[in-house]
Design a protein around this motif. Structure first.
Motif, PDB file in Angstrom:
ATOM      1  N   ALA A 136      41.791  31.388  36.674  1.00  0.00           N
ATOM      2  CA  ALA A 136      43.057  31.858  36.103  1.00  0.00           C
ATOM      3  C   ALA A 136      42.828  33.047  35.178  1.00  0.00           C
ATOM      4  N   VAL A 137      41.721  33.009  34.429  1.00  0.00           N
ATOM      5  CA  VAL A 137      41.396  34.113  33.521  1.00  0.00           C
ATOM      6  C   VAL A 137      41.034  35.370  34.296  1.00  0.00           C
ATOM      7  N   VAL A 138      40.108  35.252  35.264  1.00  0.00           N
ATOM      8  CA  VAL A 138      39.677  36.457  35.986  1.00  0.00           C
ATOM      9  C   VAL A 138      40.787  37.003  36.882  1.00  0.00           C
ATOM     10  N   ASP A 139      41.698  36.148  37.319  1.00  0.00           N
ATOM     11  CA  ASP A 139      42.836  36.631  38.103  1.00  0.00           C
ATOM     12  C   ASP A 139      43.666  37.624  37.298  1.00  0.00           C
ATOM     13  N   LYS A 140      43.779  37.371  35.995  1.00  0.00           N
ATOM     14  CA  LYS A 140      44.562  38.264  35.148  1.00  0.00           C
ATOM     15  C   LYS A 140      43.760  39.467  34.659  1.00  0.00           C
ATOM     16  N   LEU A 141      42.481  39.255  34.372  1.00  0.00           N
ATOM     17  CA  LEU A 141      41.659  40.356  33.872  1.00  0.00           C
ATOM     18  C   LEU A 141      41.282  41.334  34.979  1.00  0.00           C
ATOM     19  N   PHE A 142      41.034  40.822  36.183  1.00  0.00           N
ATOM     20  CA  PHE A 142      40.608  41.659  37.309  1.00  0.00           C
ATOM     21  C   PHE A 142      41.518  41.377  38.507  1.00  0.00           C
ATOM     22  N   PRO A 143      42.776  41.786  38.456  1.00  0.00           N
ATOM     23  CA  PRO A 143      43.726  41.471  39.525  1.00  0.00           C
ATOM     24  C   PRO A 143      43.378  42.169  40.834  1.00  0.00           C
ATOM     25  N   GLU A 144      43.749  41.531  41.926  1.00  0.00           N
ATOM     26  CA  GLU A 144      43.523  42.084  43.257  1.00  0.00           C
ATOM     27  C   GLU A 144      44.573  43.150  43.559  1.00  0.00           C
ATOM     28  N   THR A 145      44.222  44.116  44.398  1.00  0.00           N
ATOM     29  CA  THR A 145      45.190  45.122  44.816  1.00  0.00           C
ATOM     30  C   THR A 145      46.232  44.494  45.733  1.00  0.00           C
ATOM     31  N   GLU A 146      47.403  45.103  45.791  1.00  0.00           N
ATOM     32  CA  GLU A 146      48.473  44.584  46.643  1.00  0.00           C
ATOM     33  C   GLU A 146      48.059  44.590  48.111  1.00  0.00           C
ATOM     34  N   GLU A 147      47.293  45.600  48.513  1.00  0.00           N
ATOM     35  CA  GLU A 147      46.857  45.691  49.901  1.00  0.00           C
ATOM     36  C   GLU A 147      45.944  44.524  50.270  1.00  0.00           C
ATOM     37  N   ASN A 148      45.002  44.204  49.393  1.00  0.00           N
ATOM     38  CA  ASN A 148      44.087  43.101  49.677  1.00  0.00           C
ATOM     39  C   ASN A 148      44.771  41.748  49.596  1.00  0.00           C
ATOM     40  N   VAL A 149      45.750  41.631  48.693  1.00  0.00           N
ATOM     41  CA  VAL A 149      46.515  40.383  48.623  1.00  0.00           C
ATOM     42  C   VAL A 149      47.241  40.150  49.935  1.00  0.00           C
ATOM     43  N   ALA A 150      47.868  41.207  50.468  1.00  0.00           N
ATOM     44  CA  ALA A 150      48.592  41.098  51.736  1.00  0.00           C
ATOM     45  C   ALA A 150      47.650  40.748  52.887  1.00  0.00           C
ATOM     46  N   ALA A 151      46.422  41.283  52.816  1.00  0.00           N
ATOM     47  CA  ALA A 151      45.452  41.029  53.888  1.00  0.00           C
ATOM     48  C   ALA A 151      44.700  39.716  53.690  1.00  0.00           C
ATOM     49  N   GLY A 152      44.835  39.108  52.514  1.00  0.00           N
ATOM     50  CA  GLY A 152      44.155  37.849  52.247  1.00  0.00           C
ATOM     51  C   GLY A 152      42.658  37.984  52.065  1.00  0.00           C
ATOM     52  N   VAL A 153      42.211  39.114  51.498  1.00  0.00           N
ATOM     53  CA  VAL A 153      40.781  39.342  51.302  1.00  0.00           C
ATOM     54  C   VAL A 153      40.503  39.684  49.846  1.00  0.00           C
ATOM     55  N   VAL A 154      39.222  39.636  49.478  1.00  0.00           N
ATOM     56  CA  VAL A 154      38.785  39.998  48.132  1.00  0.00           C
ATOM     57  C   VAL A 154      38.091  41.351  48.199  1.00  0.00           C
ATOM     58  N   GLY A 155      38.582  42.318  47.432  1.00  0.00           N
ATOM     59  CA  GLY A 155      38.004  43.656  47.458  1.00  0.00           C
ATOM     60  C   GLY A 155      36.803  43.787  46.550  1.00  0.00           C
ATOM     61  N   ASN A 156      36.034  44.866  46.749  1.00  0.00           N
ATOM     62  CA  ASN A 156      34.844  45.119  45.937  1.00  0.00           C
ATOM     63  C   ASN A 156      35.168  45.171  44.449  1.00  0.00           C
ATOM     64  N   ALA A 157      36.283  45.841  44.105  1.00  0.00           N
ATOM     65  CA  ALA A 157      36.634  46.039  42.711  1.00  0.00           C
ATOM     66  C   ALA A 157      36.876  44.717  41.998  1.00  0.00           C
ATOM     67  N   ARG A 158      37.228  43.690  42.748  1.00  0.00           N
ATOM     68  CA  ARG A 158      37.472  42.368  42.159  1.00  0.00           C
ATOM     69  C   ARG A 158      36.250  41.458  42.299  1.00  0.00           C
ATOM     70  N   ALA A 159      35.586  41.508  43.438  1.00  0.00           N
ATOM     71  CA  ALA A 159      34.471  40.597  43.697  1.00  0.00           C
ATOM     72  C   ALA A 159      33.318  40.824  42.726  1.00  0.00           C
ATOM     73  N   GLU A 160      33.003  42.088  42.469  1.00  0.00           N
ATOM     74  CA  GLU A 160      31.837  42.392  41.622  1.00  0.00           C
ATOM     75  C   GLU A 160      31.998  41.854  40.201  1.00  0.00           C
ATOM     76  N   PRO A 161      33.125  42.124  39.504  1.00  0.00           N
ATOM     77  CA  PRO A 161      33.230  41.591  38.146  1.00  0.00           C
ATOM     78  C   PRO A 161      33.319  40.072  38.085  1.00  0.00           C
ATOM     79  N   ILE A 162      33.977  39.444  39.087  1.00  0.00           N
ATOM     80  CA  ILE A 162      34.072  37.984  39.071  1.00  0.00           C
ATOM     81  C   ILE A 162      32.680  37.369  39.177  1.00  0.00           C
ATOM     82  N   ALA A 163      31.886  37.857  40.119  1.00  0.00           N
ATOM     83  CA  ALA A 163      30.537  37.321  40.297  1.00  0.00           C
ATOM     84  C   ALA A 163      29.686  37.559  39.060  1.00  0.00           C
ATOM     85  N   ALA A 164      29.788  38.764  38.484  1.00  0.00           N
ATOM     86  CA  ALA A 164      28.973  39.094  37.317  1.00  0.00           C
ATOM     87  C   ALA A 164      29.367  38.249  36.108  1.00  0.00           C
ATOM     88  N   VAL A 165      30.671  38.127  35.867  1.00  0.00           N
ATOM     89  CA  VAL A 165      31.130  37.330  34.725  1.00  0.00           C
ATOM     90  C   VAL A 165      30.746  35.865  34.912  1.00  0.00           C
TER      91      VAL A 165
END
Length: 355
Positions: A231-260
């Motif tokens: 819930a925290v990372v969803d708000k701090l590192f939100p997914e792009t609208e395009e990736n949400v529509a496609a149901g995938v996790v983009g690089n810009a979101r995956a990298e910080p989630i894994a690192a944190v």
């Protein structure tokens, strides 16, 4: 020059008390500095001057424009451009303001760092103020006043309250968003009068220290689950609208989630066992990622104190407080509390799914 530290008069324009910076540049002294010592050691003993700029016309003549250049007087280095109404705020004015603020604090305060970035167009000074406290009895937090001004024609001068987490030398630098914790001084109008008005900052800063201490204490007693983490990372590192529509996790979101997630699980190599698995541990993970792992060295150095990274850290406090409001709590003393730390392998694995 990834560190972006200015070179002025042939020297690195940065002064540090006791501890070298990650870039190993500048002059390190073995004590906290006075304003004058920090000012001179950081190569900031120069003034700027606003001068009219001229343009070459087709007929070969030069004519004055509506623009002005901001020049360092000692070597005529152009630092930026501005309009007619712009008023420079000299380097020594910033130190005078911080000293005036510190005179209001019982027990005094001292300069930790000062310096310049780029060609000297961005200036900062960091001074310690009273009010340090410990989270969970061990994690020492110290408040500072940060002064930051510019000579490039952009932005306002700023005096604000920030925090440093001393243990493990991991800088939190959480700038409070609450009213009164930051004073901005625009470069126009009666700048001197605005600087005088800014002296009211200290009373607000003292209140801000107490508010932040209360928030840290709350976070240090809340247990983070996988649901809270996401819930925290969803708000701090939100997914792009395009990736949400496609149901995938983009690089810009995956990298910080894994690192944190990895930093959270590490808990600074378990430097403070008392906060392992807590919301305060998660806050430290977010700030450590923002300060030391996100972006390039140059962008990290700037954003940690002045830019987008600072906003992420400021947002993180409130977001983690909100998203862990229903978390289970622990009782003091927490040094020997039983129970497993939340497992984050599944989070790291899921975050590695990149489009």
């Amino acid at each position: 020059m990834s560190h972006d530290i200015a070179t002025i008069k042939g020297k690195d324009a940065v002064a540090l008390a006791r501890t070298p910076a990650w870039h190993h540049l500048g002059t390190v002294v073995d004590h906290l500095m006075t304003a004058r010592e920090a000012f001179e050691t950081a190569q900031l003993d120069w003034a700027v001057e606003k001068r009219p700029l001229y343009a070459l016309w087709p007929d070969g003549s030069y004519r004055m424009t509506d623009a002005f250049g901001i020049f360092r007087v000692t070597d005529n280095q152009l630092l930026g451009t501005c309009g007619k109404m712009y008023r420079p705020i000299q380097n020594d004015k910033g130190f005078e303001l911080v000293d005036a603020l510190l005179e209001l604090a019982d027990g005094g305060a001292y300069y930790e760092t000062a310096g310049a970035l780029g060609k000297g167009e961005r200036i900062w000074a960091l001074a310690r103020i009273p009010g340090e406290f410990n989270v969970a009895g061990e994690d020492k937090i110290e408040p500072f006043i940060l002064w930051h001004t510019r000579h490039d024609g952009n932005g306002s001068a700023i005096a604000k309250l920030i925090f440093e987490r001393v243990v493990c030398a991991n800088t939190l630098a959480i700038a409070l968003n609450e009213k009164g914790a930051e004073i901005r001084i625009p470069h126009f109008g009666d700048v001197d009068a605005k600087i005088e008005a800014a002296k009211k900052l200290m009373a607000a800063a003292t209140d801000g220290v107490m508010r932040m201490r209360e928030k840290f204490d709350i976070l240090a007693n809340r247990i983070v689950t996988k649901a809270h983490f996401m819930a925290v990372v969803d708000k701090l590192f939100p997914e792009t609208e395009e990736n949400v529509a496609a149901g995938v996790v983009g690089n810009a979101r995956a990298e910080p989630i894994a690192a944190v997630a990895k930093l959270f699980a590490s808990n600074d190599k378990n430097a403070i066992p008392a906060v392992k698995g807590t919301a305060y541990n998660l806050l430290n993970a977010v700030t450590e990622y923002t300060d030391h792992y996100s972006g390039t060295n140059k962008s990290r150095a700037r954003s940690a104190m002045f830019g987008a990274g600072e906003q992420v850290k400021a947002d993180a406090v409130e977001i983690i407080l909100e998203e862990t409001a229903n978390a289970a709590t622990i009782e003091r003393p927490i040094y020997t509390r039983p129970g497993p730390t939340p497992m984050l392998d599944a989070i790291i694995e899921a975050s590695a799914t990149v489009n």
